[in-house]
Design an enzyme around this catalytic site. Structure first.
Site, mmCIF file in Angstrom:
data_model
loop_
_atom_site.group_PDB
_atom_site.id
_atom_site.type_symbol
_atom_site.label_atom_id
_atom_site.label_comp_id
_atom_site.label_asym_id
_atom_site.label_seq_id
_atom_site.Cartn_x
_atom_site.Cartn_y
_atom_site.Cartn_z
ATOM 1 N N GLN A 146 4.644 -6.055 8.844
ATOM 2 C CA GLN A 146 3.871 -4.843 8.525
ATOM 3 C C GLN A 146 2.640 -5.167 7.687
ATOM 4 O O GLN A 146 1.641 -4.451 7.729
ATOM 5 C CB GLN A 146 4.740 -3.824 7.769
ATOM 6 C CG GLN A 146 5.801 -3.143 8.606
ATOM 7 C CD GLN A 146 7.138 -3.831 8.488
ATOM 8 O OE1 GLN A 146 7.218 -5.055 8.343
ATOM 9 N NE2 GLN A 146 8.207 -3.069 8.552
ATOM 10 N N ASP A 189 10.806 2.885 -1.034
ATOM 11 C CA ASP A 189 11.538 3.747 -0.092
ATOM 12 C C ASP A 189 12.544 4.639 -0.803
ATOM 13 O O ASP A 189 12.931 5.686 -0.286
ATOM 14 C CB ASP A 189 12.227 2.895 0.967
ATOM 15 C CG ASP A 189 11.179 2.272 1.873
ATOM 16 O OD1 ASP A 189 10.649 1.205 1.524
ATOM 17 O OD2 ASP A 189 10.839 2.901 2.898
ATOM 18 N N ASN A 197 12.516 -1.327 -1.747
ATOM 19 C CA ASN A 197 11.320 -1.436 -0.916
ATOM 20 C C ASN A 197 11.564 -2.577 0.081
ATOM 21 O O ASN A 197 12.614 -3.228 0.056
ATOM 22 C CB ASN A 197 10.078 -1.705 -1.783
ATOM 23 C CG ASN A 197 8.787 -1.566 -0.975
ATOM 24 O OD1 ASN A 197 8.585 -0.561 -0.298
ATOM 25 N ND2 ASN A 197 7.922 -2.565 -1.013
ATOM 26 N N LYS A 198 10.606 -2.800 0.951
ATOM 27 C CA LYS A 198 10.750 -3.785 2.022
ATOM 28 C C LYS A 198 11.297 -5.118 1.510
ATOM 29 O O LYS A 198 10.905 -5.594 0.442
ATOM 30 C CB LYS A 198 9.367 -3.967 2.678
ATOM 31 C CG LYS A 198 9.296 -4.925 3.824
ATOM 32 C CD LYS A 198 10.295 -4.656 4.923
ATOM 33 C CE LYS A 198 10.211 -3.246 5.477
ATOM 34 N NZ LYS A 198 11.387 -2.899 6.328
ATOM 35 N N GLY A 255 7.322 3.749 7.286
ATOM 36 C CA GLY A 255 6.769 4.060 5.969
ATOM 37 C C GLY A 255 7.435 5.335 5.476
ATOM 38 O O GLY A 255 7.507 6.331 6.223
ATOM 39 N N ARG A 301 17.220 6.840 9.761
ATOM 40 C CA ARG A 301 17.161 5.570 9.009
ATOM 41 C C ARG A 301 17.775 5.836 7.635
ATOM 42 O O ARG A 301 17.606 6.922 7.083
ATOM 43 C CB ARG A 301 15.715 5.058 8.873
ATOM 44 C CG ARG A 301 15.136 4.526 10.195
ATOM 45 C CD ARG A 301 13.766 3.876 9.998
ATOM 46 N NE ARG A 301 13.851 2.593 9.322
ATOM 47 C CZ ARG A 301 12.766 1.909 8.909
ATOM 48 N NH1 ARG A 301 11.553 2.395 9.098
ATOM 49 N NH2 ARG A 301 12.908 0.743 8.298
HETATM 50 C C1 RUB Z 1 8.113 0.441 4.707
HETATM 51 C C2 RUB Z 1 8.089 0.072 3.271
HETATM 52 C C3 RUB Z 1 6.970 0.662 2.468
HETATM 53 C C4 RUB Z 1 7.409 2.000 1.887
HETATM 54 C C5 RUB Z 1 6.162 2.704 1.371
HETATM 55 O O1 RUB Z 1 9.218 -0.076 5.393
HETATM 56 O O2 RUB Z 1 8.931 -0.614 2.748
HETATM 57 O O3 RUB Z 1 6.613 -0.156 1.391
HETATM 58 O O4 RUB Z 1 8.008 2.798 2.887
HETATM 59 O O5 RUB Z 1 6.393 4.032 1.104
HETATM 60 P P1 RUB Z 1 9.314 0.203 6.981
HETATM 61 P P2 RUB Z 1 5.240 5.150 1.209
HETATM 62 O O6 RUB Z 1 8.085 -0.365 7.589
HETATM 63 O O7 RUB Z 1 10.574 -0.515 7.385
HETATM 64 O O8 RUB Z 1 9.433 1.703 7.153
HETATM 65 O O9 RUB Z 1 5.432 5.817 2.506
HETATM 66 O O10 RUB Z 1 5.519 6.044 0.072
HETATM 67 O O11 RUB Z 1 3.911 4.473 1.102
#
Ligand code: RUB
Length: 354
Positions: free
Chosen positions: A197, A238, A248-249, A50, A87
Site C-alpha cells: 500500500q 485501524d 495499524n498495518k 483504509g 473485515r
Molecule cells: C490500512 C491501514 C491504514 C489505516 C489508516 O490497512 O493500516 O494505515 O487504515 O486509517 P488496509 P485511516 O490497507 O489493510 O485497509 O483510514 O484513518 O487513514
C-alpha cells in the site's frame, strides 16, 4: 459529495462509485457498487481499504440495502450486520454500521434517511481530516523550529492518505498541509509488504500532489533513524484502545520500536471514530486480521508491455503467514493527533473523548 480527492461518491443513478484501489498505481479504474453485497465484497477483496473509507463504504452499503429491500427492516438489519463483519480490525467499520442501524431503528423513510446519514458521516470525515492536517502541520513546524531545520524528513507506513480516508487522509493530512504552508518536506514511504500500500498507493498520492518522496523497503526505517535522517514518524490507525495501544498495518510496531530507540517522535493520526472505547487493552484484545497466504506468495505489477502480471516469488509448497496488522503499545507513541487536538496515549486522556 464529489470532488477530486475522494475515493468514493454517489453517481447520477444513486449507485456508489469507488476507485478500485487494486489497480493503482498503474490504472485509475472505477467500480460501481449497486447492491449491499457489492459493497461488502469491495471491502473484503480490498477494492476499497483504509479504515475511514471502509467505514464510508459500509455506511453506503447499508443505504444500498435500504434501496434493495424497501421497507423490510429485518432484512436490511441482517445485511448491515453482514457488512459489519467484512473485515475485523478497523473499528470505523463497526462504528459506521452501528450508526446506520440506529438510524434504521427510528426511520420511517429508510432509503432517504440512510442516504443522508451515509453522506453526513463521509462529509464529517472531511472536516476531521482537515483538522488533523492543521494540528499535525503545527507539530511539524514546532519540531523544525526546535531543531532549526530547513527540510523536514517524515516516515510513513502503509497508506493513510485520501484513498484511505476522505479527503486528505489521516497520516498524510499533515504532510499535505505542510506542503500548503510552503514547508520543504520529504517523505520516506515504507513499501508495506505484502500488498504494498505504501509503494503503490502512498507513492501514487504523493507523486500526484508533487510531494518529494522516496520509497524504501520495509526494513530500511531503522537504519535511516540511526543516521538521523528521520525527523518524525507518522502513521494512521485501524483501532486505538482505551489504553492508547494502536493497531495499524503490520510493521508499524517495528517502526515505533526503532523510533523509540533513536529518540524520533512517533505519532499516530486518527479521527475520533477510530478509538474503541470498549477495548481496554489493544495488545491484549484487538483482533488481528489474517489474510490469504497468496498475498505473500504472489506479487502483482506491470510488465514492459503495460500488462498487469501476477508472479509467484516463493517456492511452491512453502507455507506463508499473513497477519494484516500489529499493535503498537502506547508507551512507544509520542501522541495521538486527532481532530480534537493531540491526545496522550493513556486511559485518562482518551476516556475524556467519549
Ligand atoms: C490500512 C491501514 C491504514 C489505516 C489508516 O490497512 O493500516 O494505515 O487504515 O486509517 P488496509 P485511516 O490497507 O489493510 O485497509 O483510514 O484513518 O487513514
Amino acid at each position: 459529495m464529489d470532488g477530486q480527492y475522494r475515493a468514493l461518491w454517489l453517481n447520477d443513478n444513486g449507485d456508489l462509485e469507488v476507485i478500485d484501489q487494486r489497480y493503482l498505481p498503474f490504472e485509475k479504474r472505477m467500480r460501481v457498487l449497486k447492491t449491499a453485497n457489492d459493497a461488502c465484497e469491495a471491502i473484503k477483496d480490498m477494492t476499497v481499504r483504509g479504515a475511514g473509507v471502509i467505514g464510508n463504504v459500509a455506511a453506503f452499503g447499508v443505504y444500498l440495502a435500504a434501496r434493495e429491500f424497501a421497507d423490510d427492516k429485518q432484512k436490511i438489519t441482517q445485511v448491515a450486520l453482514n457488512i459489519r463483519s467484512a473485515r475485523p480490525t478497523a473499528v470505523n467499520l463497526m462504528w459506521a454500521v452501528d450508526n446506520m442501524l440506529e438510524v434504521i431503528k427510528h426511520s420511517d423513510d429508510m432509503v432517504s434517511d440512510c442516504k443522508a446519514e451515509a453522506i453526513r458521516q463521509t462529509d464529517e470525515d472531511v472536516r476531521r481530516t482537515q483538522a488533523i492536517g492543521n494540528i499535525g502541520a503545527d507539530i511539524i513546524e514546532s519540531i523544525m523550529a526546535a531543531k532549526k531545520l530547513k527540510q523536514f524528513h517524515i516516515l510513513t507506513h502503509c497508506n493513510a492518505g485520501w484513498l484511505a480516508i476522505v479527503d486528505s487522509g489521516s497520516a498524510l493530512a499533515p504532510i499535505y498541509e505542510a506542503q500548503k504552508r510552503g514547508i520543504d518536506i520529504h517523505v520516506w514511504v515504507d513499501e508495506t509488504r505484502p500488498r504494498n500500500q505504501g509503494a503503490r498507493l502512498t507513492a501514487w498520492e504523493l507523486q500526484d500532489a508533487g510531494i518529494n518522496h522516496t520509497i524504501i523497503p520495509d526494513n530500511t526505517g531503522g537504519l535511516l533513524m540511526q543516521q538521523g535522517k528521520v525527523d518524525m514518524v507518522i502513521t494512521g490507525a485501524d483501532r486505538v484502545a482505551l489504553n492508547g495501544d494502536a493497531a495499524n498495518k503490520i510493521g508499524t510496531y517495528l517502526k515505533a520500536l526503532a523510533a523509540k530507540d533513536n529518540g524520533v517522535p512517533f505519532y499516530i493520526a486518527l479521527p475520533i471514530n477510530t478509538f474503541d472505547f470498549d477495548c481496554e487493552s489493544g495488545v491484549r484484545d484487538i483482533e488481528i486480521e489474517q489474510r490469504s497466504e497468496d498475498e505473500v506468495h504472489v506479487m502483482s505489477g506491470m510488465d514492459k508491455q503495460g500488462h498487469t502480471q501476477n508472479i509467484r516469488i516463493t517456492p511452491e509448497g512453502s507455507v506463508a503467514a499473513n497477519y494484516g496488522f500489529d499493535v503498537t503499545p502506547a508507551r512507544l507513541i509520542t501522541g495521538l493527533i486527532t481532530e480534537k487536538g493531540v491526545i496522550e496515549p493513556n486511559k485518562e486522556a482518551i476516556g475524556q473523548l467519549q
